[in-house]
Design a protein around this motif. Sequence first.
Motif, PDB file in Angstrom:
ATOM      1  N   LYS A 396       0.830  -1.211   0.000  1.00  0.00           N
ATOM      2  CA  LYS A 396       0.000   0.000   0.000  1.00  0.00           C
ATOM      3  C   LYS A 396       0.864   1.260   0.000  1.00  0.00           C
ATOM      4  O   LYS A 396       0.402   2.349  -0.321  1.00  0.00           O
ATOM      5  N   ASN A 397       2.104   1.112   0.413  1.00  0.00           N
ATOM      6  CA  ASN A 397       2.927   2.322   0.571  1.00  0.00           C
ATOM      7  C   ASN A 397       4.170   2.253  -0.314  1.00  0.00           C
ATOM      8  O   ASN A 397       4.831   1.222  -0.399  1.00  0.00           O
ATOM      9  N   GLN A 437     -10.819   1.681  -9.000  1.00  0.00           N
ATOM     10  CA  GLN A 437     -11.133   2.598  -7.897  1.00  0.00           C
ATOM     11  C   GLN A 437     -10.796   1.941  -6.552  1.00  0.00           C
ATOM     12  O   GLN A 437     -10.261   2.571  -5.649  1.00  0.00           O
ATOM     13  N   ARG A 440      -7.065   2.170  -6.151  1.00  0.00           N
ATOM     14  CA  ARG A 440      -6.648   3.539  -5.801  1.00  0.00           C
ATOM     15  C   ARG A 440      -6.984   3.832  -4.329  1.00  0.00           C
ATOM     16  O   ARG A 440      -6.194   4.426  -3.591  1.00  0.00           O
ATOM     17  N   ASP A 441      -8.167   3.395  -3.880  1.00  0.00           N
ATOM     18  CA  ASP A 441      -8.578   3.646  -2.494  1.00  0.00           C
ATOM     19  C   ASP A 441      -7.606   2.992  -1.511  1.00  0.00           C
ATOM     20  O   ASP A 441      -7.312   3.531  -0.448  1.00  0.00           O
ATOM     21  N   LYS A 442      -7.076   1.836  -1.880  1.00  0.00           N
ATOM     22  CA  LYS A 442      -6.170   1.099  -0.977  1.00  0.00           C
ATOM     23  C   LYS A 442      -4.774   1.702  -0.970  1.00  0.00           C
ATOM     24  O   LYS A 442      -4.107   1.771   0.051  1.00  0.00           O
ATOM     25  N   ARG A 444      -3.281   4.568  -1.286  1.00  0.00           N
ATOM     26  CA  ARG A 444      -3.190   6.028  -1.251  1.00  0.00           C
ATOM     27  C   ARG A 444      -1.749   6.513  -1.099  1.00  0.00           C
ATOM     28  O   ARG A 444      -1.397   7.612  -1.475  1.00  0.00           O
ATOM     29  N   SER A 445      -0.892   5.674  -0.514  1.00  0.00           N
ATOM     30  CA  SER A 445       0.497   6.114  -0.386  1.00  0.00           C
ATOM     31  C   SER A 445       1.392   5.412  -1.401  1.00  0.00           C
ATOM     32  O   SER A 445       2.589   5.295  -1.221  1.00  0.00           O
TER      33      SER A 445
END
Length: 587
Positions: A396-397, A437, A440-442, A444-445
């Motif tokens: 996620k990051n 979508q 993208r929501d997951k 974010r970083s």
Amino acid sequence: APVQHRPAYLDTGKPVPVRVADLLSRMSLDDKLGQMTQAERGAITDPADIATHRLGSLLSGGGSVPTPNTAQSWADMYDGFQRAALTSPLRIPIIYGVDAVHGHNNVHGATIFPHNIGLGATRDPKLVGRIGGAVAEEVSGTGVDWDFAPCLCVARNDRWGRTYESFGETPELASSMTTIIDGLQGRSSSDKGSILATAKHYVGDGGTTGGVDQGDTELTEQQLRAIHLPPFRAAVRRGVGSVMISYSSWNGVKMHANRYLITDVLKGELGFSGFVVSDWQGIDKIDGQEGFTAEEVRTSINAGVDMVMVPYDYVSFIDTLRAEVQAGRVPMSRIDDANRRILTKKFQLGLFERPFTDRRYTATVGSAEHRALARQAVRESQVLLKNDGGVLPLGKNGQKIFVAGKNADDIGNQSGGWTITWQGSSGPITPGTTILQGIRDKARSSAVTYDRNGAGIDGSYDVAVAVVGETPYAEFMGDRPAGMGLDAEDLATLRRLKGSGVPVVVVLVSGRPLDIAAELPGWDALLASWLPGTEGGGVADVLFGDYNPAGKLPVTWMRSAAQQPINVGDGQDPLFPYGYGLRYRRG
Ligand SMILES: O=[N+]([O-])c1ccc(O[C@@H]2O[C@@H](CO)[C@H](O)[C@H](S[C@@H]3O[C@H](CO)[C@@H](O)[C@H](O)[C@H]3O)[C@@H]2O)cc1
């Protein structure tokens, strides 16, 4: 003045059989013939015709919707039809049917759940029962009281265009998911927010030779009973209120003409006490010619069909059936039996007491609660088939993620057929969350780039996610008699991604297994997503590891289309066996 005695059939203190017998005794022949007649809403030019012809039922065929296509507008439409029906002398309410096969899928804004093949991958009958309850609420909120679902077909050849409507290739899996009937019908069919369910299509629709839709199921009786009958036995045990007959044939005899299987087996041996409805123009197809004949009407009704989904030429149908009864070719006892069955369900549904929409449920259409349930179903339906080097779950990051594929950002494609229209269609056809979508929501970083065809991919990315597969279809439009591979667009996209040297995760959005063995070695991971519906966030939940995938294949995955039909236990060597599915971690 003498006290006006309410007729027994309107007395809720009387047992249903007494109410039915009283009403039947008051009905004319035309009252009875009308009860056995179902018309498409589009055939009703003047609502007064509903009472004039004593119609017992209306339906919306796939995609037949009011304007505007909103829950409120559906409820107003239903109430308008019902008000007209109640102007008939005996004030018998209509029952209105729709195909809510993965949510109330005709209605814009409704929650769209995964199609049955994905629900089969969950192996979670309790969840599927809860989905039935949610669908019943959304359907009730639009006035509709009858759902032509579940399809209990046992899909044996993935070439069949309705494979995705099946919970899977074994009778045990389909039978286990009849819990959806309890959800749809409630503990008691007069429960608020409960509707009538339909076990369909009786029997053997998923077993036709070559997987040809509406084709011929060439099996011995022992094979038919072992493979295709058990889900109907389970549905009858659960009290399913209606059964729809299959377009297909058994050993050359059209199911709509099969008295042995409909009357002797379904109603006799299995003890089915609800009513049998034909499929759309199902009796017309008995002789393989357009339109219905007196012989087809006579044959289907005498075979045990109780209600005919005409759906347009309903005046002609009634006239033809009247002539057959008056000529003594259809016994009055058959007409009375059909009426008893239909009226019993109408009384049990509470339609005589509560004929109009229960507007308390209208707001449940597309509700956050139902969407959350659908997202859980999406999570549980994902089947992880390959994960080399632990490329999944995604980070996620701080990751550079490239997303490609025609099915990444398309609600219509991820919902499949029977969505807003009969065939479904690509594009933003109804509110929901696309898989992109969700990603993208997951992330974010992380940096997420999307290009449908993969243009711009290069070695600077940490991973590429290709969301590919099928575009929407329904029924015979989805039959695949030749190849079952990916289309040219997807193959070109995948080649471009592969050329970048970046690890490739493939998310396959399809209504069935596809022939991907040749391409698989070039993929680092493969997730079978099936047709997830509006809540694409559930796919991202798995891709990023917020849910440890637990889905299991509901159908055997072919090594080659030449292997079709290929099913568990048939001795063939599949690419992935029935029941296969990987996890990220134990537990
Ligand atoms: O334009 N054409 O060429 C064309 C051809 C055939 C059509 O045929 C019709 O189209 C659909 C939409 O109008 C109808 O829903 C049915 S499908 C049938 O209908 C039931 C009620 O919806 C479902 O429960 C069953 O599960 C399903 O097998 C029929 O196939 C329509 C158009």
